[in-house]
Scaffold this motif. Sequence first.
Motif, PDB file in Angstrom:
ATOM      1  N   GLU A  78      34.778  79.176 151.784  1.00 25.62           N
ATOM      2  CA  GLU A  78      34.882  78.263 150.640  1.00 25.62           C
ATOM      3  C   GLU A  78      33.755  78.527 149.640  1.00 25.62           C
ATOM      4  OE1 GLU A  78      36.996  75.821 149.724  1.00 25.62           O
ATOM      5  OE2 GLU A  78      38.383  76.241 151.372  1.00 25.62           O
ATOM      6  N   LEU A  79      32.563  78.751 150.151  1.00 22.18           N
ATOM      7  CA  LEU A  79      31.431  79.024 149.261  1.00 22.18           C
ATOM      8  C   LEU A  79      31.603  80.350 148.541  1.00 22.18           C
ATOM      9  CD1 LEU A  79      28.588  77.834 151.650  1.00 22.18           C
ATOM     10  CD2 LEU A  79      29.292  76.717 149.533  1.00 22.18           C
ATOM     11  N   CYS A  83      23.660  75.241 152.060  1.00 15.61           N
ATOM     12  CA  CYS A  83      23.824  76.490 151.301  1.00 15.61           C
ATOM     13  C   CYS A  83      23.727  76.240 149.805  1.00 15.61           C
ATOM     14  CB  CYS A  83      25.170  77.134 151.639  1.00 15.61           C
ATOM     15  SG  CYS A  83      25.210  77.988 153.228  1.00 15.61           S
ATOM     16  N   GLU A  84      24.298  75.156 149.338  1.00 19.00           N
ATOM     17  CA  GLU A  84      24.254  74.859 147.910  1.00 19.00           C
ATOM     18  C   GLU A  84      22.827  74.580 147.437  1.00 19.00           C
ATOM     19  OE1 GLU A  84      28.771  73.002 147.345  1.00 19.00           O
ATOM     20  OE2 GLU A  84      27.072  71.648 147.690  1.00 19.00           O
ATOM     21  N   THR A  86      27.678  73.432 154.088  1.00 20.33           N
ATOM     22  CA  THR A  86      27.951  73.614 152.664  1.00 20.33           C
ATOM     23  C   THR A  86      26.823  73.034 151.819  1.00 20.33           C
ATOM     24  OG1 THR A  86      30.346  73.587 153.000  1.00 20.33           O
ATOM     25  CG2 THR A  86      29.548  73.059 150.792  1.00 20.33           C
ATOM     26  N   MET A 112      29.536  82.107 145.447  1.00 22.45           N
ATOM     27  CA  MET A 112      28.246  82.245 146.099  1.00 22.45           C
ATOM     28  C   MET A 112      28.251  83.464 147.021  1.00 22.45           C
ATOM     29  SD  MET A 112      26.207  79.284 148.254  1.00 22.45           S
ATOM     30  CE  MET A 112      26.627  78.055 147.015  1.00 22.45           C
ATOM     31  N   HIS A 167      20.879  77.958 147.582  1.00 27.50           N
ATOM     32  CA  HIS A 167      21.311  78.825 146.484  1.00 27.50           C
ATOM     33  C   HIS A 167      20.728  78.352 145.156  1.00 27.50           C
ATOM     34  CE1 HIS A 167      24.224  80.250 143.387  1.00 27.50           C
ATOM     35  NE2 HIS A 167      24.240  81.331 144.135  1.00 27.50           N
TER      36      HIS A 167
END
Length: 329
Positions: free
Chosen positions: A230-231, A183-184, A180, A236, A187
């Motif tokens: 969740e993302l 990815c954050e 997570t 996202m 992004h």
Amino acid sequence: MIARLALTTGEPAGIGPDLALLLSRTAQNDHIVAIGDRSLLQQRAAQLGITVTLQEFDPAAPHTASVAGSLQVLHVPLAAPCVAGQLNSANANYVLQTLQSAVTGIELGHFDAMVTAPVQKSVINAAGIPFSGHTEYLAELTATPKVVMMLATEGLRVALVTTHLPLKAVPAAITAAELTSVCEILHRDLQTRFGLPNPVIAVLGLNPHAGEDGHLGTEEQTIIEPALNELRAGGMDVRGPLPADTAFNPKVLKTCDAVLAMYHDQGLPVLKYAGFGNAVNITLGLPIVRTSVDHGTALDLAGSGQIDSGSLHYALSVASEMVTAGAVT
């Protein structure tokens, strides 16, 4: 926009000084400042047969594109004399000081970004200084809790969940929290550093065939897919987990802005095959822009004049583009 880019010259016995000097042969689109020992650069220029005027860097001067035949230098003195191709651990701290000077310069507003020539990890460690690479060291210098390694070449960006780990240690390192976080960061930086308002990320599975519905591993079902869900729920656009053996094809790549691989040798062999010598290493998550060449110190080629500077030119170009995108954002 003319970006002022700090170029750290890396391991003094390697090709980093050569790369900086090669830039002086032609005019550049941006303002390049080499960070390193002035005498070393002058000595290496003579060895390479390059006629260059080394100018002292003045941070108060305006940003002007670098001209042919000249190279601006922020002088950091060597600790010991250097011979091309011959490592000397006495200069380990010198290498780190060039990195520190670049970061400090960015924080003071003297530079817009930094581009790093290759360093020799082994010689720094041999000097008794724990050092696992630029990425981790710059994170420590800038007090950044989490960074992400991404390599890019024309038409392809590959980021990594794990970096320099033994293969047997990879599965335990892939957790929902880690995935997570990566990815954050990926992004956000695609938005703020690359000007992509709605980036699409293709996420690879860990196991062959992305686990084959649990028959070849369960990490996709128990960790990766729930984290991606969740993302996605948060807005996202993350796609996968995709089988790594079929993800790197034009049909997939033309629909995404970056590929996220689970480990180093899952994604980087493809990228380096596609763009070796014309690729760039980018550290995401830092408060500064940092890019690097995608190759090592090439000790056997230092001082020979037989090197390819394509990766450095691409690293400079990407750094400049990231500075511009960040200014617009």
